[in-house]
Design a protein around this motif. Sequence first.
Motif, PDB file in Angstrom:
ATOM      1  N   THR A 416      45.726  45.387  39.661  1.00 27.14           N
ATOM      2  CA  THR A 416      44.850  46.552  39.508  1.00 27.14           C
ATOM      3  C   THR A 416      43.380  46.196  39.388  1.00 27.14           C
ATOM      4  O   THR A 416      42.525  47.064  39.527  1.00 27.14           O
ATOM      5  N   GLY A 417      43.071  44.938  39.087  1.00 31.80           N
ATOM      6  CA  GLY A 417      41.684  44.550  38.846  1.00 31.80           C
ATOM      7  C   GLY A 417      41.196  44.904  37.457  1.00 31.80           C
ATOM      8  O   GLY A 417      39.997  44.807  37.181  1.00 31.80           O
ATOM      9  N   VAL A 418      42.108  45.282  36.560  1.00 38.18           N
ATOM     10  CA  VAL A 418      41.728  45.682  35.206  1.00 38.18           C
ATOM     11  C   VAL A 418      41.669  44.452  34.309  1.00 38.18           C
ATOM     12  O   VAL A 418      42.566  43.599  34.330  1.00 38.18           O
ATOM     13  N   CYS A 419      40.606  44.380  33.501  1.00 39.28           N
ATOM     14  CA  CYS A 419      40.425  43.288  32.555  1.00 39.28           C
ATOM     15  C   CYS A 419      40.341  43.872  31.150  1.00 39.28           C
ATOM     16  O   CYS A 419      40.766  45.007  30.918  1.00 39.28           O
ATOM     17  N   VAL A 420      39.807  43.123  30.211  1.00 36.29           N
ATOM     18  CA  VAL A 420      39.549  43.617  28.867  1.00 36.29           C
ATOM     19  C   VAL A 420      38.102  43.323  28.516  1.00 36.29           C
ATOM     20  O   VAL A 420      37.479  42.430  29.098  1.00 36.29           O
ATOM     21  N   SER A 437      32.226  43.098  31.840  1.00 37.72           N
ATOM     22  CA  SER A 437      33.477  42.346  31.780  1.00 37.72           C
ATOM     23  C   SER A 437      34.145  42.294  33.144  1.00 37.72           C
ATOM     24  O   SER A 437      34.654  41.238  33.564  1.00 37.72           O
ATOM     25  N   THR A 438      34.162  43.418  33.850  1.00 33.48           N
ATOM     26  CA  THR A 438      34.790  43.455  35.176  1.00 33.48           C
ATOM     27  C   THR A 438      34.056  42.547  36.150  1.00 33.48           C
ATOM     28  O   THR A 438      34.675  41.802  36.929  1.00 33.48           O
ATOM     29  N   ILE A 439      32.750  42.594  36.125  1.00 32.90           N
ATOM     30  CA  ILE A 439      31.933  41.768  37.029  1.00 32.90           C
ATOM     31  C   ILE A 439      32.231  40.285  36.830  1.00 32.90           C
ATOM     32  O   ILE A 439      32.510  39.552  37.789  1.00 32.90           O
ATOM     33  N   HIS A 440      32.186  39.833  35.581  1.00 31.00           N
ATOM     34  CA  HIS A 440      32.369  38.396  35.358  1.00 31.00           C
ATOM     35  C   HIS A 440      33.821  37.977  35.553  1.00 31.00           C
ATOM     36  O   HIS A 440      34.085  36.827  35.954  1.00 31.00           O
TER      37      HIS A 440
END
Length: 629
Positions: A416-420, A437-440
């Motif tokens: 999904t491309g989901v991070c924390v 957070s998503t970018i890095h």
Amino acid sequence: MLKPFLTAVAAAALFATPVAPALATTPSTHAPGQTSVTNLAHLDSLLDSVPLRAGVAGHTTYRLAAEPTAEAPWVYANHQADGSFQRVGGGAFDPETGYYGQGAFDADDIARAAVVYVRDWQQNHTASSRRHAYELLRELTYLQTSSGPNAGDVVLWQQSDGTLNPTPTPADSPNPSDAGESFWLARTLWALGEAAPAFGSADPSFARFLGQRYALALAALNRGSLTRYGQYDVANGARVPAWIVTQSTAATTEATLGLSAWLKANPRDAATRTALGKEAAGLAAMAVGSPGTWPFGGFLATTTSRSMWNGWGGEAPAALSAAAAVLGRPDYQAVAERAVRNFIPQVLTTGGPDNGWTPTPFDQSQIAYGADSLVESALTVASHSHDPSLRRLAGVAAAWFFGANRTNSPLYDPATGVCVDGVAGNGDVNRNCGAESTIHTELTMLSLDAHPDVRALATAGTSVVSRTGLAVVEAESGTLAGGATLASPASAWTGSANWSGSYVQAAAGASVTIPVSADRGDVVHPVVNLAAEPTGTTAWTATLAPGRVVPLGSTPNGGLGAQGIAATSSALLPLTLPPLPAGTVAVTARVTSGSLQLDALLVQPAVAHLTLPNLTLTAPASGGFTITR
């Protein structure tokens, strides 16, 4: 601008009336295959259309009249109970105006998101990424002031209706945000330095425009900190470069990445070569210590502190290595490689990408920004040293995203491309997944997909089996004698360092005996609040199990020198004692003259280790590392 762990947590509670609707993250057209881990679906979902207002003095962009909108990512994304995310801005929300105290979008995230999409387009030939990069860069250059005395500087915040907010609540520094040098100027240089060459043949007209805006940003840098090139400040007796961008290693790092990318594509650009040489010289000066001496060759966070390293500044070795390659400076490559070989293994074996060692590992929250910085540094230095062991080190660092963290669970979902947004020191996970957070996270994933051998190591590192690294033994755990007392600082933060707790105050003749459990070769670093003026010395001894006492030498209690630009006249610094003998059960500090303020002992194992399911990283105190499978 950094959106750290606690800020993102607070955002979930503060913004009860957001402007944008909740979005479920679904796989994009760039969904991963069996092995690919890059997935920009969640980052795509953060993007929104931004009206670009014509007639705003000093603010225009490419084809503004023909294309009056662009794209930008919302700053935060709050995790909802149903698994979707609520996009929100920064600062308090005003339901009457629809404005946030800061804004919906910021130049920091726009610039870094543009880097992600440019790299994905170049690496994976993704058509949608080229389009997103184009829109983000048009938006970023709209935020850049194009004329007047502040030309080249950048307004940080923008509301969702396109209104610029150069003086947010709370105010930025500088204020207004385009009144001088900033993190967002450095990141604009980074984005433009990578993007303009990428568009060179694909869209020459747009590339020329980006080149013009790069020149504006470079001019702003030249009239800012680089006017002080060759000048030095003093911070607690240390000579530090006065031309560091906003006195920050992290900001200088990101400007250097952009300058290096531009110069690689335009090697005859004398102005960029000169500026890059200056920035690289400043970065190199921020690397201090050596194996066995704190911070083990790492890069200090700021010129104002001799006591602080931060995780988001961890990409300094990558930037210095990239600069070394285009400048032909093997000496800079050596500095970068020393930091990667000696400092990063100590970070990974101690606990992973902590936000801050100040100087003990005080801020143990961890975010993607810090984790990505370690990965990029190891990979970039490896690419210029041709050492496969550094590639394996990058894989160990990247395993943080896949379970090799204090939760022993994945912090990123490639489906999904989901991070924390982060992991707290106690293991609590912030399930929000905002722009930074998503970018890095995706910068790391792109790097892993570009290096399948590194990706294989990272994705197999799904948990921490065992870890032994630096340990903090508090001085207050010891036995006091001869009039030594405990004291509590009014605040843990001194302005340039953190007390780890209470401290021992001792005058001549007083002592404190601190229990330790140490093996032969372990190294003790007493964390002492060193005074500016000479204030005597302290003698150290090790007590062995049978009761034998072995001298360990002496350390100064002061003598740092002038305070200069530091926040306080004294500085908390880890000193270094000789390696401990086998059987040491306690370490004693006895003040021989003057007075001592002892915060803690930082105990460095003779050989630190981190074991994952697929490998073991070992890091001797004497320097270097090995990785066995």
